[in-house]
Design a protein around this motif. Structure first.
Motif, PDB file in Angstrom:
ATOM      1  N   ASP A  76      36.924 -66.854  -4.524  1.00 50.74           N
ATOM      2  CA  ASP A  76      37.601 -66.035  -5.671  1.00 50.74           C
ATOM      3  C   ASP A  76      36.692 -65.291  -6.339  1.00 50.74           C
ATOM      4  O   ASP A  76      35.499 -65.751  -6.965  1.00 50.74           O
ATOM      5  N   GLY A  77      36.930 -64.066  -6.410  1.00 47.73           N
ATOM      6  CA  GLY A  77      35.943 -63.113  -7.094  1.00 47.73           C
ATOM      7  C   GLY A  77      34.804 -62.713  -6.602  1.00 47.73           C
ATOM      8  O   GLY A  77      33.992 -61.854  -6.891  1.00 47.73           O
ATOM      9  N   TYR A  78      34.612 -63.199  -5.156  1.00 47.97           N
ATOM     10  CA  TYR A  78      33.531 -62.423  -4.194  1.00 47.97           C
ATOM     11  C   TYR A  78      32.086 -62.511  -4.975  1.00 47.97           C
ATOM     12  O   TYR A  78      31.427 -61.528  -4.804  1.00 47.97           O
ATOM     13  N   ILE A  79      32.060 -63.564  -5.669  1.00 50.98           N
ATOM     14  CA  ILE A  79      30.865 -63.672  -6.597  1.00 50.98           C
ATOM     15  C   ILE A  79      29.418 -63.622  -5.662  1.00 50.98           C
ATOM     16  O   ILE A  79      29.080 -64.658  -4.588  1.00 50.98           O
ATOM     17  N   ALA A 132      35.054 -52.675   2.413  1.00 50.42           N
ATOM     18  CA  ALA A 132      34.871 -52.779   0.789  1.00 50.42           C
ATOM     19  C   ALA A 132      36.095 -52.135   0.231  1.00 50.42           C
ATOM     20  O   ALA A 132      36.185 -51.024   0.481  1.00 50.42           O
ATOM     21  N   ASN A 133      36.355 -52.891  -0.971  1.00 47.11           N
ATOM     22  CA  ASN A 133      37.636 -52.387  -1.761  1.00 47.11           C
ATOM     23  C   ASN A 133      38.999 -52.258  -0.902  1.00 47.11           C
ATOM     24  O   ASN A 133      38.967 -52.979   0.132  1.00 47.11           O
ATOM     25  N   ARG A 134      39.795 -51.237  -1.451  1.00 46.97           N
ATOM     26  CA  ARG A 134      41.109 -51.486  -1.078  1.00 46.97           C
ATOM     27  C   ARG A 134      41.586 -50.476   0.153  1.00 46.97           C
ATOM     28  O   ARG A 134      41.147 -49.436   0.308  1.00 46.97           O
ATOM     29  N   SER A 137      45.194 -54.524   1.152  1.00 48.56           N
ATOM     30  CA  SER A 137      44.180 -55.065   1.831  1.00 48.56           C
ATOM     31  C   SER A 137      42.826 -54.749   0.734  1.00 48.56           C
ATOM     32  O   SER A 137      42.574 -53.581   0.323  1.00 48.56           O
ATOM     33  N   LEU A 138      42.328 -56.138   0.269  1.00 52.11           N
ATOM     34  CA  LEU A 138      40.984 -56.042  -0.451  1.00 52.11           C
ATOM     35  C   LEU A 138      39.765 -56.624   0.196  1.00 52.11           C
ATOM     36  O   LEU A 138      39.885 -57.656   0.398  1.00 52.11           O
ATOM     37  N   HIS A 139      38.813 -55.814   0.027  1.00 52.26           N
ATOM     38  CA  HIS A 139      37.548 -56.483   0.466  1.00 52.26           C
ATOM     39  C   HIS A 139      37.493 -57.163   2.173  1.00 52.26           C
ATOM     40  O   HIS A 139      36.918 -58.274   2.120  1.00 52.26           O
ATOM     41  N   GLY A 140      38.072 -56.353   3.048  1.00 54.02           N
ATOM     42  CA  GLY A 140      38.153 -56.905   4.203  1.00 54.02           C
ATOM     43  C   GLY A 140      39.360 -57.956   4.688  1.00 54.02           C
ATOM     44  O   GLY A 140      39.297 -58.220   5.839  1.00 54.02           O
ATOM     45  N   MET A 175      30.104 -45.427  -5.722  1.00 54.63           N
ATOM     46  CA  MET A 175      29.582 -46.615  -6.140  1.00 54.63           C
ATOM     47  C   MET A 175      30.809 -47.335  -7.066  1.00 54.63           C
ATOM     48  O   MET A 175      31.196 -46.361  -7.798  1.00 54.63           O
ATOM     49  N   GLN A 176      31.292 -48.405  -6.802  1.00 50.75           N
ATOM     50  CA  GLN A 176      32.231 -48.956  -7.739  1.00 50.75           C
ATOM     51  C   GLN A 176      31.342 -49.597  -9.038  1.00 50.75           C
ATOM     52  O   GLN A 176      30.636 -50.271  -8.790  1.00 50.75           O
ATOM     53  N   LEU A 177      31.895 -49.180 -10.246  1.00 44.90           N
ATOM     54  CA  LEU A 177      31.423 -49.849 -11.580  1.00 44.90           C
ATOM     55  C   LEU A 177      32.605 -50.838 -11.702  1.00 44.90           C
ATOM     56  O   LEU A 177      33.840 -50.364 -12.022  1.00 44.90           O
ATOM     57  N   TYR A 178      32.386 -52.054 -11.701  1.00 46.63           N
ATOM     58  CA  TYR A 178      33.266 -53.109 -11.956  1.00 46.63           C
ATOM     59  C   TYR A 178      32.882 -54.188 -12.969  1.00 46.63           C
ATOM     60  O   TYR A 178      31.694 -54.741 -12.762  1.00 46.63           O
ATOM     61  N   THR A 179      33.246 -54.144 -14.054  1.00 48.95           N
ATOM     62  CA  THR A 179      32.952 -54.782 -15.406  1.00 48.95           C
ATOM     63  C   THR A 179      33.483 -56.318 -15.392  1.00 48.95           C
ATOM     64  O   THR A 179      33.567 -56.820 -16.474  1.00 48.95           O
TER      65      THR A 179
HETATM   66  C1  BGC Z   1      37.334 -54.280  -7.061  1.00 52.17           C
HETATM   67  C2  BGC Z   1      38.192 -54.972  -8.247  1.00 52.17           C
HETATM   68  C3  BGC Z   1      38.400 -56.497  -7.760  1.00 52.17           C
HETATM   69  C4  BGC Z   1      37.108 -57.178  -7.540  1.00 52.17           C
HETATM   70  C5  BGC Z   1      37.268 -58.640  -7.124  1.00 52.17           C
HETATM   71  C6  BGC Z   1      35.954 -55.172  -7.208  1.00 52.17           C
HETATM   72  O1  BGC Z   1      35.234 -54.432  -6.247  1.00 52.17           O
HETATM   73  O2  BGC Z   1      37.232 -52.954  -7.512  1.00 52.17           O
HETATM   74  O3  BGC Z   1      39.211 -54.410  -8.303  1.00 52.17           O
HETATM   75  O4  BGC Z   1      39.230 -57.191  -8.569  1.00 52.17           O
HETATM   76  O5  BGC Z   1      36.306 -56.559  -6.640  1.00 52.17           O
HETATM   77  O6  BGC Z   1      36.077 -59.407  -7.570  1.00 52.17           O
END
Ligand code: BGC
Length: 347
Positions: free
Chosen positions: A68-71, A79-81, A104-107, A284-288
Motif C-alpha cells: 500500500d502506498g508503493y513505499i 508508472a502512474n495511470r 490502472s495505476l503503477h503497473g 517527473m511526478q511531484l507527489y506530496t
Molecule cells: C500517484 C498518486 C498515488 C501514489 C500512490 C503517485 O505516483 O501519482 O496519485 O496516490 O503514487 O502512492
C-alpha cells in the motif's frame, strides 16, 4: 566501499528476501531489498556530521507485503495511470490490470513493486543489479519484458538507478522509483519548510481521477511554479482546484531540455541536506504523499500525509491516450533506457 548482504525476511511461499547495503565510504549508504526493488533506507550525513535516514519506509517484510502506498518501490511496467487500463498498440487493444477507480495505476494489480527480483552484486562498483522477467501477458501487457535495474552509490554521493528493459514484442514501458523523501529524516514530520525547485515551466493538470487531461499548462502565476526554489508548504494548501482535488501536489511536470539533465533540487535548512535529481526522462511526478496510508512507520512514529515528497521520473502518465505526449512505446527488440540520480550534498 562495500556491498553487504543479509537476510531480510521470508515470503509466504518460502522464498527468501535479502537486504543489500551499498556504502560509498563517504557518508552515503543505501539499503534495498529484492522484494519490489524497494529502497528501505538512504543514510546521508547532515550539517553536523550526524547520519539521517531520508526516506520513509516500513519496519519489516510483513509490513511491505501490505503493498500500500508503493513505499520506496520499483514501479513497472507502467508508472502512474492508464485510463480504463486500455490502450491501442499497432491497431490492437490491450486491457491491463485495473486497480484504482477502473484505471490502472503503477503497473496494475501486482506490479514490479510486488515481484521478487534476482540480484547480482557488483562489489567494485558499490552496485547491485536487480533483474526480473515479466512474462508475455503479465497484467495484460504485451510481450516478455526482461528488466534490469542497477542501483549504485557513487563516490560523489549520488544514488543512481540505471534501468534497462527489452521486450520480444512491441509494448509499453515506463519505469520509476517511488521513494518518499524527507530531508530532515524519515520521522521528522511535515516537509512544508523544505524548499524545492523544478526545472520546468509546464505541468499536466489532471481530471478528478488523477488522469492527465492532455493539457500542458504553464506554471506561471500558479502554485505549481517551482522554477525558483520555494518551501513546499508555501502554496500546497492554496485555493487552486488542482490542489484541492488531490489534497496537495500529485502532478507530472514536463522537465525542460532533453538527455540527462537537472530536474529538481530539494533542500532543508534544518538538516543542511540537499538532494538534486538528474534524469533523462521527459517527466517527473511531484507527489506530496497526500494519500499516505495510515499506520506506515519504520521506527516508532507513524507517518502522516505531507511528511514526504516523491519525485518520480517518468514518461507522462496516460501517454498512450495523448499523442502529443512523449511516447512510452518500446519497439520489439529495442532497449528501454532510463537513468536517474539523486545527488546528496551538505549545505
Ligand atoms: C500517484 C498518486 C498515488 C501514489 C500512490 C503517485 O505516483 O501519482 O496519485 O496516490 O503514487 O502512492
Amino acid at each position: 566501499m562495500a556491498v553487504t548482504k543479509k537476510l531480510y525476511g521470508t515470503l509466504p511461499d518460502g522464498r527468501e528476501v535479502y537486504s543489500y547495503i551499498l556504502d560509498n565510504g563517504n557518508g552515503l549508504s543505501v539499503a534495498v531489498i529484492n522484494y519490489g526493488g524497494i529502497v528501505t533506507n538512504i543514510y546521508v550525513k547532515d550539517k553536523d556530521g550526524n547520519t539521517r535516514d531520508v526516506v520513509l519506509g516500513r519496519a519489516s517484510l510483513e509490513e511491505y507485503l501490505k503493498n500500500d502506498g508503493y513505499i520506496g518501490a520499483a514501479i513497472g511496467r507502467h508508472a502512474n495511470r492508464i485510463a480504463g487500463g486500455k490502450f491501442t498498440l499497432s491497431g490492437k487493444e490491450y486491457n491491463v490490470g485495473i486497480n484504482e477507480n477502473g484505471n490502472s495505476l503503477h503497473g496494475g494489480v501486482a506490479g514490479f513493486d510486488q515481484k521478487l527480483w534476482y540480484v547480482t552484486e557488483i562489489e567494485d562498483e558499490n552496485a547491485v543489479v536487480l533483474t526480473y522477467t515479466s512474462e508475455d501477458g503479465e497484467e495484460g501487457f504485451p510481450g516478455k519484458l526482461v528488466t534490469a535495474m542497477k542501483y549504485s552509490v557513487t563516490d560523489d554521493n549520488a544514488f543512481r538507478i540505471d534501468y534497462r528493459a527489452v521486450c520480444d514484442k512491441e509494448t509499453v514501458c515506463n519505469l520509476t522509483n517511488h521513494s518518499y523523501f524527507n530531508l530532515n529524516g524519515h520521522e521528522s514530520g511535515s516537509i512544508y519548510d523544505q524548499t524545492l525547485s523544478i526545472n520546468s515551466g509546464f505541468y499536466t493538470p489532471n481530471d478528478a481521477e488523477g488522469m492527465p487531461t492532455g493539457e500542458v499548462l504553464s506554471v506561471e502565476g500558479t502554485p505549481f511554479d517551482f522554477r525558483a526554489a520555494k518551501p513546499i508548504g508555501r502554496d500546497i494548501n492554496a485555493d487552486h482546484e488542482q490542489l484541492k482535488l488531490f489534497g496537495g501536489y500529485d502532478h507530472n511536470y514536463a522537465i525542460n531540455g532533453r538527455g540527462f539533465r537537472f530536474a529538481a533540487e530539494a533542500r532543508s535548512e534544518e538538516s543542511g541536506i540537499a538532494m538534486s535529481v538528474y534524469t533523462d526522462q521527459p517527466g517527473m511526478q511531484l507527489y506530496t504523499s497526500n494519500g499516505l496510508p495510515e499506520g506506515v512507520k519504520k521506527g516508532d512514529k507513524e507517518y502522516k500525509p505531507h511528511d514526504a515528497f516523491c519525485l518520480e521520473t517518468q514518461v507522462f502518465p496516460n501517454a498512450m491516450a495523448h499523442s502529443h505526449y512523449p511516447s512510452p512505446i518500446l519497439g520489439k527488440g529495442r532497449t528501454y533506457r532510463h537513468v536517474t540520480e539523486y545527488r546528496f550534498e551538505v549545505l
